[in-house]
Enzyme design. Structure first.
Site, PDB file in Angstrom:
ATOM      1  N   SER A 176      30.722  39.253  45.094  1.00  0.00           N
ATOM      2  CA  SER A 176      32.203  39.478  44.672  1.00  0.00           C
ATOM      3  C   SER A 176      33.026  39.190  45.871  1.00  0.00           C
ATOM      4  O   SER A 176      33.108  37.899  46.097  1.00  0.00           O
ATOM      5  CB  SER A 176      32.382  40.778  44.259  1.00  0.00           C
ATOM      6  OG  SER A 176      33.488  40.991  43.622  1.00  0.00           O
ATOM      7  N   THR A 177      33.736  40.076  46.108  1.00  0.00           N
ATOM      8  CA  THR A 177      34.914  39.711  47.205  1.00  0.00           C
ATOM      9  C   THR A 177      34.374  39.155  48.399  1.00  0.00           C
ATOM     10  O   THR A 177      33.239  39.814  49.125  1.00  0.00           O
ATOM     11  CB  THR A 177      35.500  40.995  47.532  1.00  0.00           C
ATOM     12  OG1 THR A 177      35.938  41.674  46.405  1.00  0.00           O
ATOM     13  CG2 THR A 177      36.697  40.722  48.682  1.00  0.00           C
ATOM     14  N   HIS A 203      32.019  37.339  40.843  1.00  0.00           N
ATOM     15  CA  HIS A 203      33.289  37.837  40.060  1.00  0.00           C
ATOM     16  C   HIS A 203      34.481  36.828  40.497  1.00  0.00           C
ATOM     17  O   HIS A 203      34.787  36.727  41.714  1.00  0.00           O
ATOM     18  CB  HIS A 203      33.642  39.236  40.879  1.00  0.00           C
ATOM     19  CG  HIS A 203      32.657  40.020  40.393  1.00  0.00           C
ATOM     20  ND1 HIS A 203      32.440  41.482  41.125  1.00  0.00           N
ATOM     21  CD2 HIS A 203      31.447  40.151  39.243  1.00  0.00           C
ATOM     22  CE1 HIS A 203      31.537  42.256  40.417  1.00  0.00           C
ATOM     23  NE2 HIS A 203      30.922  41.319  39.600  1.00  0.00           N
ATOM     24  N   MET A 297      32.870  44.134  46.447  1.00  0.00           N
ATOM     25  CA  MET A 297      33.470  45.634  46.331  1.00  0.00           C
ATOM     26  C   MET A 297      32.833  45.926  44.890  1.00  0.00           C
ATOM     27  O   MET A 297      32.333  45.107  44.117  1.00  0.00           O
ATOM     28  CB  MET A 297      34.835  45.688  46.058  1.00  0.00           C
ATOM     29  CG  MET A 297      35.560  44.887  44.753  1.00  0.00           C
ATOM     30  SD  MET A 297      37.381  44.997  44.975  1.00  0.00           S
ATOM     31  CE  MET A 297      37.804  44.277  43.348  1.00  0.00           C
ATOM     32  N   ASP A 300      28.510  46.579  41.189  1.00  0.00           N
ATOM     33  CA  ASP A 300      27.902  45.562  40.316  1.00  0.00           C
ATOM     34  C   ASP A 300      26.744  44.997  40.819  1.00  0.00           C
ATOM     35  O   ASP A 300      26.604  44.655  41.840  1.00  0.00           O
ATOM     36  CB  ASP A 300      28.713  44.544  39.620  1.00  0.00           C
ATOM     37  CG  ASP A 300      28.139  43.798  38.544  1.00  0.00           C
ATOM     38  OD1 ASP A 300      27.254  44.305  37.792  1.00  0.00           O
ATOM     39  OD2 ASP A 300      28.568  42.571  38.520  1.00  0.00           O
TER      40      ASP A 300
END
Length: 361
Positions: A176-177, A203, A297, A300
């Site tokens: 993600s991030t 993401h 973050m 998940d």
């Protein structure tokens, strides 16, 4: 309290974004109308994070990011319009050091931004925690890494002939991030001889994942594309979950897997969700599997890692020191089902070692 500089050439958008952040408990210490003012504001106020518009007069967002990283490294979240052109520019900003990007909604901007305010505040807080110091900025770019490995002696991990690997391995990567460059780096160093079927869940909003897949493809020996409903892949191929849709494994037979895309409700507040892909793979794939959780973050991927481990798959998480945001890896590690915690530079070798012939999971 987290402090922020908001840079946007629209006074209206400056106000909307600033109000959302202030309402979320983030102090906006300055606003900027262009990249030049953004750089000056960062130097003057030393904020924890910057929200940066892409297209601005005098100095655009990319140039501003480059200046900030050179003069006073500060986490930057790009705010990008949802267009193909802005997708390209957003990835260029990541190459210059931005941590991540958030897509501005279309239509009635004030109403849409209000709807997404919780998501924006959460992302700004996460990006503010990212390490963009010298060590972070000096990490190798995926393309330069690949070029280097092509002109130097191969490492032990990449030198093995195909016969040294198990048959029909599947690799699942979730991030993600801060993840796009990490995914590119891992894929650039993954030996084609290992013959993975690779499923990537990053993401990322719709409209950006196709460009992301193209970038990975350019820097990797694997054939990489954005997933489409019903896609089949075999050895040496990889697909990236399309933004806004879950990617689940729907069939697996003799080393070829098929995926379907769904618009089922978000899982862990995200779609695509890593857990959906990993859990479905664990249900259907009966050949070796390796699950990897990179920077990001939220939580998940934690349940997905448990699913992979439950069917004797191998599991790896990125370590805190090289993660921009140590949320997803941390949650995965806390399950107790992660085999190895590795810095990003060692993850490709770690992946390869899980599928060496005779590897014990």
């Amino acid at each position: 309290m987290t402090s922020a500089v908001v840079a946007d050439d629209s006074h209206f958008m400056q106000s909307v974004i600033s109000d959302i952040l202030e309402d979320g408990g983030i102090e906006v210490v300055a606003q900027a109308r262009n990249g030049k003012e953004a750089v000056e504001a960062v130097i003057e106020h030393s904020p924890d994070v910057v929200t940066m518009d892409v297209e601005m007069p005098e100095m655009n967002g990319i140039e501003a990011v480059e200046q900030i990283m050179a003069r006073q490294p500060t986490p930057v979240l790009m705010l990008s319009a949802h267009t193909d052109e802005n997708a390209d520019v957003s990835f260029q900003a990541l190459d210059k050091g931005a941590v991540d990007f958030f897509t501005k909604p279309g239509g009635e901007v004030s109403m849409e931004m209000s709807r997404l305010k919780d998501q924006l505040v959460e992302m700004v807080r996460s990006v503010a925690k990212a390490d963009v110091g010298e060590a972070s900025r000096s990490r190798p770019d995926a393309r330069s890494t690949r070029q280097q490995t092509e002109t130097t002696e191969p490492t032990s991990a990449t030198a093995s002939p195909a016969a040294d690997y198990v048959e029909n391995p599947t690799l699942l990567i979730g991030s993600s991030t801060g993840g796009p460059k990490m995914v590119e780096q891992v894929m650039s160093q993954l030996p084609i001889e290992a013959d993975f079927r690779v499923l990537i869940v990053q993401h990322m909003p719709g409209g950006f994942t196709e460009r992301f897949a193209n970038r990975i493809n350019e820097g990797s020996d694997y054939e990489v594309s954005e997933a489409a409903d019903g896609d089949r892949i075999g050895g040496g191929e990889a697909i990236v979950a399309a933004g806004g849709k879950h990617m689940v494994v729907s069939n697996y037979h003799k080393g070829r897997l098929r995926v379907k895309l769904t618009e089922d409700p978000p899982v862990n507040s995200v779609r695509p969700a890593v857990d959906m892909t990993m859990s479905s793979a664990a249900e259907l794939i009966d050949d070796p599997m390796t699950g990897v959780i990179l920077t990001g973050m939220g939580e998940d991927g934690a349940a997905g890692i448990k699913s992979i481990k439950a069917v004797d798959g191998a599991t790896i998480a990125q370590n805190e020191e090289t993660s921009a945001v140590f949320g997803m890896p941390k949650r995965a590690i806390e399950t107790g089902f992660v085999d190895e915690v590795l810095p990003i530079g060692e993850i490709p070798d770690g992946i390869v070692n899980t599928v060496k012939d005779g590897a014990k999971h």
